[in-house]
Design a protein around this motif. Structure first.
Motif, PDB file in Angstrom:
ATOM      1  N   GLY A 195      -5.032   7.491  11.435  1.00 16.88           N
ATOM      2  CA  GLY A 195      -5.528   8.792  11.854  1.00 16.88           C
ATOM      3  C   GLY A 195      -4.458   9.861  11.899  1.00 16.88           C
ATOM      4  N   LEU A 196      -3.454   9.716  11.056  1.00 20.52           N
ATOM      5  CA  LEU A 196      -2.366  10.681  10.972  1.00 20.52           C
ATOM      6  C   LEU A 196      -2.458  11.445   9.656  1.00 20.52           C
ATOM      7  CD1 LEU A 196       0.502   8.258  12.075  1.00 20.52           C
ATOM      8  CD2 LEU A 196      -0.555  10.030  13.497  1.00 20.52           C
ATOM      9  N   SER A 197      -1.813  12.598   9.585  1.00 25.90           N
ATOM     10  CA  SER A 197      -1.772  13.340   8.326  1.00 25.90           C
ATOM     11  C   SER A 197      -0.797  12.665   7.368  1.00 25.90           C
ATOM     12  CB  SER A 197      -1.322  14.779   8.572  1.00 25.90           C
ATOM     13  OG  SER A 197       0.051  14.818   8.913  1.00 25.90           O
TER      14      SER A 197
ATOM     15  N   ARG B 232      -6.500   4.573  16.814  1.00 30.74           N
ATOM     16  CA  ARG B 232      -6.623   6.019  16.571  1.00 30.74           C
ATOM     17  C   ARG B 232      -7.089   6.760  17.812  1.00 30.74           C
ATOM     18  NH1 ARG B 232     -10.468   6.247  11.587  1.00 30.74           N
ATOM     19  NH2 ARG B 232      -9.427   4.597  10.470  1.00 30.74           N
ATOM     20  N   ASP B 233      -7.976   6.124  18.584  1.00 26.00           N
ATOM     21  CA  ASP B 233      -8.530   6.750  19.785  1.00 26.00           C
ATOM     22  C   ASP B 233      -7.650   6.549  21.015  1.00 26.00           C
ATOM     23  OD1 ASP B 233     -10.664   7.592  18.268  1.00 26.00           O
ATOM     24  OD2 ASP B 233     -12.093   6.164  19.107  1.00 26.00           O
ATOM     25  N   GLY B 234      -6.446   6.008  20.827  1.00 29.78           N
ATOM     26  CA  GLY B 234      -5.535   5.809  21.948  1.00 29.78           C
ATOM     27  C   GLY B 234      -5.883   4.622  22.816  1.00 29.78           C
ATOM     28  N   LYS B 235      -6.569   3.627  22.241  1.00 28.47           N
ATOM     29  CA  LYS B 235      -7.025   2.479  23.020  1.00 28.47           C
ATOM     30  C   LYS B 235      -6.433   1.162  22.506  1.00 28.47           C
ATOM     31  CE  LYS B 235     -11.227   4.914  24.140  1.00 28.47           C
ATOM     32  NZ  LYS B 235     -12.641   5.070  23.899  1.00 28.47           N
ATOM     33  N   ALA B 236      -5.180   1.196  22.110  1.00 27.28           N
ATOM     34  CA  ALA B 236      -4.519  -0.017  21.621  1.00 27.28           C
ATOM     35  C   ALA B 236      -4.499  -1.104  22.688  1.00 27.28           C
ATOM     36  CB  ALA B 236      -3.100   0.294  21.154  1.00 27.28           C
ATOM     37  N   GLU B 237      -4.396  -0.703  23.954  1.00 26.77           N
ATOM     38  CA  GLU B 237      -4.368  -1.698  25.032  1.00 26.77           C
ATOM     39  C   GLU B 237      -5.664  -2.494  25.083  1.00 26.77           C
ATOM     40  OE1 GLU B 237      -6.330   1.851  26.622  1.00 26.77           O
ATOM     41  OE2 GLU B 237      -4.417   1.650  25.614  1.00 26.77           O
TER      42      GLU B 237
ATOM     43  N   THR C  17       0.850  -1.185   0.000  1.00 26.13           N
ATOM     44  CA  THR C  17       0.000   0.000   0.000  1.00 26.13           C
ATOM     45  C   THR C  17       0.887   1.237   0.000  1.00 26.13           C
ATOM     46  OG1 THR C  17      -1.925   0.991   1.055  1.00 26.13           O
ATOM     47  CG2 THR C  17      -0.253   0.088   2.530  1.00 26.13           C
ATOM     48  N   THR C  18       0.319   2.374   0.304  1.00 28.67           N
ATOM     49  CA  THR C  18       1.074   3.625   0.309  1.00 28.67           C
ATOM     50  C   THR C  18       1.189   4.181   1.727  1.00 28.67           C
ATOM     51  OG1 THR C  18      -0.902   5.000   0.035  1.00 28.67           O
ATOM     52  CG2 THR C  18       0.180   4.193  -1.982  1.00 28.67           C
ATOM     53  N   ARG C  19       2.133   5.070   1.895  1.00 31.02           N
ATOM     54  CA  ARG C  19       2.276   5.750   3.184  1.00 31.02           C
ATOM     55  C   ARG C  19       1.015   6.549   3.502  1.00 31.02           C
ATOM     56  NH1 ARG C  19       8.283   8.174   3.793  1.00 31.02           N
ATOM     57  NH2 ARG C  19       9.412   6.408   2.938  1.00 31.02           N
ATOM     58  N   ALA C  20       0.449   7.183   2.485  1.00 33.72           N
ATOM     59  CA  ALA C  20      -0.755   7.994   2.685  1.00 33.72           C
ATOM     60  C   ALA C  20      -1.913   7.133   3.198  1.00 33.72           C
ATOM     61  CB  ALA C  20      -1.143   8.702   1.392  1.00 33.72           C
TER      62      ALA C  20
END
Length: 116
Positions: free
Chosen positions: A33-35, A96-101, A23-26
């Motif tokens: 959820g990053l630019s 994205r919401d900071g809930k990887a745990e 795939t691509t970096r974009a």
């Protein structure tokens, strides 16, 4: 998958990740959820938030790859499979919401033979 294949002296390489995931970096930036700049500009690639999200995604993919049969299937699961008990959110939405745990806790239960 070997996480060291994606590591450099400054952190995880978005280019190596994109190549491996075909795939691509974009596209990866959007998934996390990053630019676009976060995975293309050298100064942003090494930012703690960028590296943390890349690491979290790679750790989750590493955990499910063997169960799902391939890294590409694991990436598709990460992006599109709603997890039971999380209001239909996918692993990537939780990261994205900071809930990887929470994804790791879910995987701990499911991979140990429990039900979600």
């Amino acid at each position: 998958m070997r996480l060291q294949n994606f590591a450099t002296n400054t952190g995880f390489s978005p280019g190596a990740v994109a190549t491996e995931l075909k795939t691509t970096r974009a596209e990866i930036a959007g998934t996390l959820g990053l630019s676009r700049d976060a995975l293309s500009r050298a100064s942003r690639v090494v930012a703690p938030k960028t590296q943390m999200r890349l690491r979290q995604m790679l750790e989750i993919l590493n955990r499910v790859e063997a169960e799902l049969g391939s890294l590409l299937v694991a990436y598709a699961w990460f992006r599109s499979e709603p997890l039971p008990g999380f209001a239909g959110m996918t692993p990537c939405q939780l990261v994205r919401d900071g809930k990887a745990e929470m994804v790791h806790a879910y995987l701990d239960q499911v991979l140990d033979g429990g039900y979600a």
